[in-house]
Design a protein around this motif. Structure first.
Motif, PDB file in Angstrom:
ATOM      1  N   ASP A 178      89.921   4.925  17.924  1.00 55.42           N
ATOM      2  CA  ASP A 178      89.651   5.291  16.548  1.00 55.42           C
ATOM      3  C   ASP A 178      88.156   5.543  16.404  1.00 55.42           C
ATOM      4  O   ASP A 178      87.346   4.958  17.119  1.00 55.42           O
ATOM      5  CB  ASP A 178      90.087   4.148  15.624  1.00 55.42           C
ATOM      6  N   TYR A 179      87.785   6.421  15.481  1.00 63.46           N
ATOM      7  CA  TYR A 179      86.364   6.686  15.240  1.00 63.46           C
ATOM      8  C   TYR A 179      85.759   5.604  14.347  1.00 63.46           C
ATOM      9  O   TYR A 179      84.732   5.016  14.672  1.00 63.46           O
ATOM     10  CB  TYR A 179      86.165   8.067  14.600  1.00 63.46           C
ATOM     11  N   CYS A 180      86.401   5.338  13.224  1.00 68.96           N
ATOM     12  CA  CYS A 180      85.845   4.388  12.236  1.00 68.96           C
ATOM     13  C   CYS A 180      86.376   2.985  12.484  1.00 68.96           C
ATOM     14  O   CYS A 180      87.533   2.693  12.179  1.00 68.96           O
ATOM     15  CB  CYS A 180      86.220   4.818  10.817  1.00 68.96           C
ATOM     16  N   MET A 181      85.524   2.143  13.037  1.00 72.50           N
ATOM     17  CA  MET A 181      85.873   0.737  13.246  1.00 72.50           C
ATOM     18  C   MET A 181      84.649  -0.095  12.904  1.00 72.50           C
ATOM     19  O   MET A 181      83.516   0.361  13.079  1.00 72.50           O
ATOM     20  CB  MET A 181      86.270   0.482  14.704  1.00 72.50           C
ATOM     21  N   PRO A 182      84.856  -1.312  12.413  1.00 73.33           N
ATOM     22  CA  PRO A 182      83.701  -2.174  12.135  1.00 73.33           C
ATOM     23  C   PRO A 182      83.004  -2.567  13.430  1.00 73.33           C
ATOM     24  O   PRO A 182      83.634  -2.649  14.486  1.00 73.33           O
ATOM     25  CB  PRO A 182      84.325  -3.397  11.452  1.00 73.33           C
ATOM     26  N   GLY A 183      81.717  -2.777  13.349  1.00 69.08           N
ATOM     27  CA  GLY A 183      80.953  -3.134  14.543  1.00 69.08           C
ATOM     28  C   GLY A 183      80.650  -1.887  15.351  1.00 69.08           C
ATOM     29  O   GLY A 183      79.874  -1.033  14.944  1.00 69.08           O
ATOM     30  N   MET A 184      81.314  -1.740  16.470  1.00 73.05           N
ATOM     31  CA  MET A 184      81.124  -0.581  17.335  1.00 73.05           C
ATOM     32  C   MET A 184      82.109   0.517  16.957  1.00 73.05           C
ATOM     33  O   MET A 184      83.315   0.319  16.983  1.00 73.05           O
ATOM     34  CB  MET A 184      81.340  -0.999  18.797  1.00 73.05           C
ATOM     35  N   THR A 185      81.589   1.692  16.599  1.00 71.04           N
ATOM     36  CA  THR A 185      82.468   2.820  16.270  1.00 71.04           C
ATOM     37  C   THR A 185      83.047   3.419  17.547  1.00 71.04           C
ATOM     38  O   THR A 185      82.585   3.136  18.651  1.00 71.04           O
ATOM     39  CB  THR A 185      81.699   3.925  15.520  1.00 71.04           C
ATOM     40  N   GLY A 186      84.040   4.268  17.367  1.00 70.56           N
ATOM     41  CA  GLY A 186      84.599   4.985  18.509  1.00 70.56           C
ATOM     42  C   GLY A 186      83.557   5.869  19.178  1.00 70.56           C
ATOM     43  O   GLY A 186      83.558   6.040  20.401  1.00 70.56           O
TER      44      GLY A 186
END
Length: 193
Positions: free
Chosen positions: A85-93
């Motif tokens: 996924d592109y949008c994730m908390p912390g480290m993005t995709g």
């Protein structure tokens, strides 16, 4: 002479699926398994790096260009592709993509980015950074069917023909059927499991 079961096992690809959304993670996992992929699913970019045995130290990046290196006890794991996924908390995709492409051990693993947002600048940036594909969510079986050529290329180490990623991006952006409204269809599939 190899049996059919042996051949199926030998040609099964292992995909690392990364998504913070449980529903999206289960959907991509189900689609990949339906297409005979072995799947490991994690809920964050940092867990993906941990699974791969990679550790990064941003402060050492200037002195060590390959700041992402594998722990020796995780080297037996063979991953043929990462879909994140592109949008994730912390480290993005996108951050995960960059870490993978910076690694001398994993830079050749195909990475596919997924997002529910159709943002051309984001799509371009990911493709330019080395993503093989950019899928709009909800991911469908037709999207998963596009993965095998990238997996075969990675397995055979063929890089003779440059891929036309710009053309693929234009197809995504200009595709009228790629809307979030299909998300409910995917939800029904997951919820019926």
């Amino acid at each position: 002479m190899a049996t059919l079961a042996t051949l199926a096992t030998e040609t099964q690809f292992h995909v690392l699926a990364v998504d913070d959304s449980l529903i999206d993670r289960k959907l991509i996992e189900r689609l990949l398994k339906t297409s005979s992929y072995q799947v490991t699913a994690v809920d964050s970019g940092s867990k993906a790096l941990e699974f791969l045995g990679l550790h990064g130290d941003d402060e050492q990046r200037d002195s060590n260009p390959s700041s992402v290196s594998p722990d020796h006890h995780h080297q037996h794991i063979e991953i043929n592709m990462i879909i994140t996924d592109y949008c994730m908390p912390g480290m993005t995709g996108y951050d995960l993509l960059k870490k993978i492409k910076e690694s001398k051990y994993f830079k050749d693993i195909p990475v596919v980015i997924m997002s529910s947002e159709n943002v051309p600048s984001r799509i371009n940036r990911c493709l330019e950074e080395g993503a093989e594909e950019f899928f709009l969510k909800p991911v469908q079986l037709s999207d998963v069917n596009k993965l095998r050529p990238h997996l075969m290329k990675g397995r055979c180490k063929e890089e003779d023909q440059p891929s036309n990623k710009r053309k693929g991006m234009e197809e995504i952006v200009n595709s009228p059927g790629r809307t979030r409204s299909r998300y409910n269809e995917g939800l029904e599939v997951v919820l019926s499991l």
